[in-house]
Structures are given as C-alpha cells and as structure tokens.
Design an enzyme around this catalytic site. Structure first.
Site, mmCIF file in Angstrom:
data_model
loop_
_atom_site.group_PDB
_atom_site.id
_atom_site.type_symbol
_atom_site.label_atom_id
_atom_site.label_comp_id
_atom_site.label_asym_id
_atom_site.label_seq_id
_atom_site.Cartn_x
_atom_site.Cartn_y
_atom_site.Cartn_z
ATOM 1 N N LYS A 301 0.834 -1.221 0.000
ATOM 2 C CA LYS A 301 0.000 0.000 0.000
ATOM 3 C C LYS A 301 0.859 1.256 0.000
ATOM 4 C CE LYS A 301 -3.992 -2.199 2.069
ATOM 5 N NZ LYS A 301 -3.384 -3.423 2.632
HETATM 6 P P1 5BU Z 1 -8.349 -11.220 6.573
HETATM 7 O O1 5BU Z 1 -7.664 -12.017 7.609
HETATM 8 O O2 5BU Z 1 -9.079 -12.091 5.534
HETATM 9 O O3 5BU Z 1 -9.224 -10.136 7.163
HETATM 10 O O4 5BU Z 1 -7.170 -10.476 5.771
HETATM 11 C C1 5BU Z 1 -7.402 -9.587 4.740
HETATM 12 C C2 5BU Z 1 -6.094 -9.096 4.173
HETATM 13 O O5 5BU Z 1 -6.352 -8.188 3.095
HETATM 14 C C3 5BU Z 1 -5.238 -8.330 5.152
HETATM 15 O O6 5BU Z 1 -3.898 -8.642 4.872
HETATM 16 C C4 5BU Z 1 -5.482 -6.872 4.850
HETATM 17 O O7 5BU Z 1 -4.327 -6.086 5.062
HETATM 18 C C5 5BU Z 1 -5.834 -6.894 3.366
HETATM 19 N N1 5BU Z 1 -6.818 -5.879 2.974
HETATM 20 C C6 5BU Z 1 -8.093 -5.830 3.483
HETATM 21 O O8 5BU Z 1 -8.480 -6.649 4.302
HETATM 22 N N2 5BU Z 1 -8.969 -4.880 3.062
HETATM 23 C C7 5BU Z 1 -8.646 -3.944 2.153
HETATM 24 O O9 5BU Z 1 -9.464 -3.120 1.763
HETATM 25 C C8 5BU Z 1 -7.320 -3.997 1.647
HETATM 26 C C9 5BU Z 1 -6.447 -4.970 2.053
HETATM 27 BR BR1 5BU Z 1 -6.837 -2.755 0.398
#
Ligand code: 5BU
Length: 471
Positions: A301
């Site tokens: 990011k």
């Molecule tokens: P989760 O454990 O499924 O919640 O992880 C989601 C990943 O995607 C996590 O590494 C976030 O940093 C990333 N992410 C997110 O969740 N939402 C967003 O809008 C963005 C990145 Br951009």
C-alpha cells in the site's frame, strides 16, 4: 376505441407529454441520438398510465399464464402494479440494491421456486436492465422467460434477450412509433428519416460485461503482463483464491504455502510483519511460487510522493521490486506514484493493484475518489494489473482484475473494522475476480482443508457467473 386507435393515441400522448423528444441528444454512454425517451414522466399523467395498462393488458397479460409479474425498477414498477391489479395476478418486486439489514432478499413477495414470472419494462435498448431483473429472479429459482415492453428501440435488445432465453414482445418498435408521429404531423418526414438512418447505422454493440467473460478470454484482453499471467494461472489451476499469509514467522509462512500452494493463484504478503525476515525467505518463497505456479503480491500500500516510493520499492531491507510480481498502491498522492513505479518496475511482467476501495467500515474513500482512481489508472495500461475494490461497478475494462479482500464463508466483522462478505456475494453480486482470504484460512484448525473449501466454493461461484445464468 379499438386496439390500434388506442395505440395511436398512446404514441401521440407520449409525444405530447415529452416522454419522447427529438433533437440532438447524447446518451449516458456518450452516443449521439436524434430521439430520446423518458417514460419516467408518465406517472404524472393518470390517463396515460391507464392507456398503457389497458394496452399491455390486452396485448400480452390477459392470456398470459405466468404465476407472477414483475416490473423492472423503477419506471415499470407502477405499470406492473396496475397490471397486477387488473389481471388479478400476483406481483413480485425486485430490489435494485439488497437490503443491508434483515432478510437481504432481492425479490419481495410470496413465490415458490419453479413459479413463472412475466417481466414488464418501459424501454429496451440493449436489454441489459431487463436481464438484471431476469437474473435476480432466476437466482431465486423463478422462471423468467418472457418480457413485455412498451417500446423496443430496435438496437439489439431483442437479440440480446433471446440469447439469454427471454422472449420479448413490445407494444411499439421505434419504427412504428415514428411512423405514427409522422402520419399525424407531429414530426416531419425528415426527422422520421433521420431516426430511420440512425437505426440503420452501426449501433453500439452492448459491451460485454467483464464479469461474464471467462478468465482465459480476459487473458487476451489485458495490456499488463502480470494480469495476463494471473488470468492464465486461474484458468489452468481452476482457482481464484489469493491467500493472505498474515503470519509473523518466515518458517510458518513457508510451511503454510507448501501445504496450500496448489490451491491458490496468488500469495499476498505483508513483508514488514515478518520478524525473522531474510533473503533466504524470499528465495524459498520464490521457489514455491515456481513449483506451484502462483504469483506473489506484496500488499505494501505505497502512498508517498513518487521519489520516496521509488526508493521504498527498490531499496531498504526488503527490496520489494526484486521479488514481488505485484504491489498494492494508493492513488491518494496522484499520478506521481504511478510514474515512479512505471520507471522502477524492472521486470516487464510486474504490475500494480491500485486501491479504489477498501473493505473496512468507516474508511474515508468516497465515490469520487474511486472514480478518479479508475481514471488515473487508464493512463498506465501496461502498469496496472487491476483494482483492489469491492464493487463490480467500479470499473469496466475486462483486461483488469478485481481483487477483493474481506471475505469469509459467513458474513461477519472483526473487532477492528474489517467487514467480511461471503464468496457468493463478492463473486456473483460484487464482481470479484481474485478473492483474498487471510484469517479465514490462516487461523483455521486445518488451513489446508479450509483452503480447499474456499477454493472450491469460490470457483463454483465463478463458474456459475460465467455460465451466464447470473448477471
Ligand atoms: P483477513 O484475515 O481475511 O481479514 O485479511 C485480509 C487481508 O487483506 C489483510 O492482509 C489486509 O491487510 C488486506 N486488505 C483488506 O483486508 N482490506 C482492504 O481493503 C485492503 C487490504 Br486494500
């Protein structure tokens, strides 16, 4: 009054109340047209409403055997209501947006799976609005194979609907309406000719919705080589699952990827959360990527001025540019960030996922910001792999990838603002191409079997989507 006189009467009324206008108009999609329809105004004219419902009733509803009827929102809703009352036939109401609370139903009313439903619409150009309603009804198990329309603009809608197994009947074709207006001296024969010529000229072929196209087709439509590779990997491995390996130990990450590598198209890292980072970790991760055929996305990011981002990308401890196939980038600083990355990306098959939306609640991204992000990306066709976003409306280009995080098998939230949608929702409704799952897999008792469940569920949704049964 007989049917034909009533039809003439309606044509003249539509002209008189400005529901049909002639001149030089430009449509929303930027196309010039000599004729413009806006039937939304009819609600102000009860006598026109009555005429329309009388005609449609005679023409197509009276003898129709469907269990229900349903208007395409919004203009056709009041017309459908009148017809429902007149024909004593039950009506269904399709929402434009699913409710964010309660039942989340797209179709309101009482019905049984297998029931038939007649669609009512005012004007058809490409047929896409009718198809949206048809798709939602079909998702509910209803048979929606017939549509009655007030006006067919004769611009491909009939064919488009037929190829989706919807038979269409219309009160007027554009040609018929025009000939009535010319015959009654409402418009000159010259205007009539202009419209006829306009109809003859090659018309806008309805743009194929990207979400209906299979990945292998889209691989041929992209200008970014990482996107091409990703589409091909997804098609070959039959997976659109990206694993977000949000673990802090290099060994744990490598062990996990070794187990699930065959089920994913991409690994997403946050390299700066790893406590024992070493070049060796990268070497091992790269060889797993080779072995299992997936790409690596560093979810960095980037969000600084171009010069700093060039340095962050290629220097420092992590040297992201040396190993990441793709990186995530904020559009906030403006074009400089893309210029910098365009110059820094040394491998031609690297790419950028630009953040157009975020999954977390309360984020400050506005629709204008999202739109400006998509516009900015269009200037860098070789650099942009796709968008990190949540909605299918965000962009149209079938060569770009919709990368959607915030997914678990059940919709829920974590206690820090993350919002989870289900695979069905993100793929079928929201247009996701690659789905990012982190804790849904990483925190499971058996990440490997959980990854298989995600992969299969996500792929089923994608297969359903491109089968054309779902919009
Ligand atoms: P989760 O454990 O499924 O919640 O992880 C989601 C990943 O995607 C996590 O590494 C976030 O940093 C990333 N992410 C997110 O969740 N939402 C967003 O809008 C963005 C990145 Br951009």
């Amino acid at each position: 009054m007989d049917y034909d006189t009533k039809l003439e009467d309606l044509a003249l009324s539509l002209f008189n109340i400005d529901a049909v206008k002639f001149g030089d108009f430009t449509t929303k999609s930027g196309i010039k047209t000599p004729v413009y329809f806006d039937l939304r105004v009819i609600v102000s004219y009860p006598e026109v409403m009555e005429l329309i419902s009388d005609l449609l009733y005679e023409f197509a509803v009276k003898d129709n055997k469907s269990n229900h009827l349903c208007g395409v929102p919004y203009t056709a809703l009041p017309i459908a209501t009148l017809l429902s009352v007149k024909a004593k036939k039950s009506m269904l109401m399709r929402r434009k947006e699913a409710k964010s609370y309660g039942t989340k139903k797209m179709v309101e009313g009482h019905y049984n799976s297998g029931d038939t439903c007649l669609i009512i619409e005012d004007v058809v150009t490409s047929g896409s609005s009718v198809l949206e309603t048809v798709n939602d009804l079909r998702k509910e198990g209803l048979n929606a194979d017939e549509a009655i329309i007030i006006l067919d603009r004769e611009q491909g809608g009939r064919k488009n609907l037929e190829s989706n197994s919807v038979k269409m009947k219309s009160l007027f074709t554009m040609t018929k309406l025009i000939s009535i207006l010319v015959a009654h001296n409402k418009i000159t024969p010259q205007v009539g000719m202009d419209v006829a010529n306009y109809l003859q000229s090659p018309v806008t072929i309805p743009v194929i919705d990207r979400i209906l196209l299979p990945y292998e087709k889209r691989a041929e439509m992209t200008t970014n080589l990482a996107a091409k590779q990703l589409f091909n990997i997804m098609a070959t491995k039959k997976t659109n699952l990206c694993l977000s390996v949000d673990l802090t130990s290099a060994t744990d990450i490598l062990n996990l990827v070794e187990k699930v590598g065959e089920h994913i198209c991409m690994v997403k890292t946050h390299i700066d959360i790893i406590e024992d980072f070493s070049d060796n970790f990268i070497t091992n991760l790269k060889s797993l990527a080779q072995k299992f055929n997936f790409l690596i996305l560093e979810d960095r990011k980037f969000a600084d001025i171009g010069n700093t981002v060039s340095l962050q990308y290629s220097k420092g401890l992590y040297k992201v540019g040396q190993w990441a196939d793709c990186v995530t980038v904020h559009s906030l600083p403006g074009e400089g960030i893309l210029k910098a990355l365009n110059a820094s990306m040394n491998e031609i098959n690297q790419g950028v996922f630009l953040l157009a939306e975020m999954s977390c609640e309360g984020n400050l991204i506005t629709p204008d910001y999202t739109e400006a992000t998509v516009k900015m990306a269009a200037k860098y066709p070789n650099l942009i792999t796709g968008f990190v976003c949540q909605k299918k409306e965000t962009f149209k280009d079938p060569g770009l990838i919709q990368f959607t995080p915030g997914v678990q098998l059940e919709s829920s939230k974590d206690n820090l603002g993350q919002v989870y949608n289900t695979p069905e929702k993100v793929i079928l409704e929201n247009g996701a191409d690659i789905v990012v799952v982190g804790r849904g897999i990483v925190a499971a008792k058996s990440p490997e079997s959980q990854a298989v469940i995600y992969k299969d569920t996500l792929w089923k949704c994608y297969a359903k989507r491109v089968s054309g049964k779902i919009e």
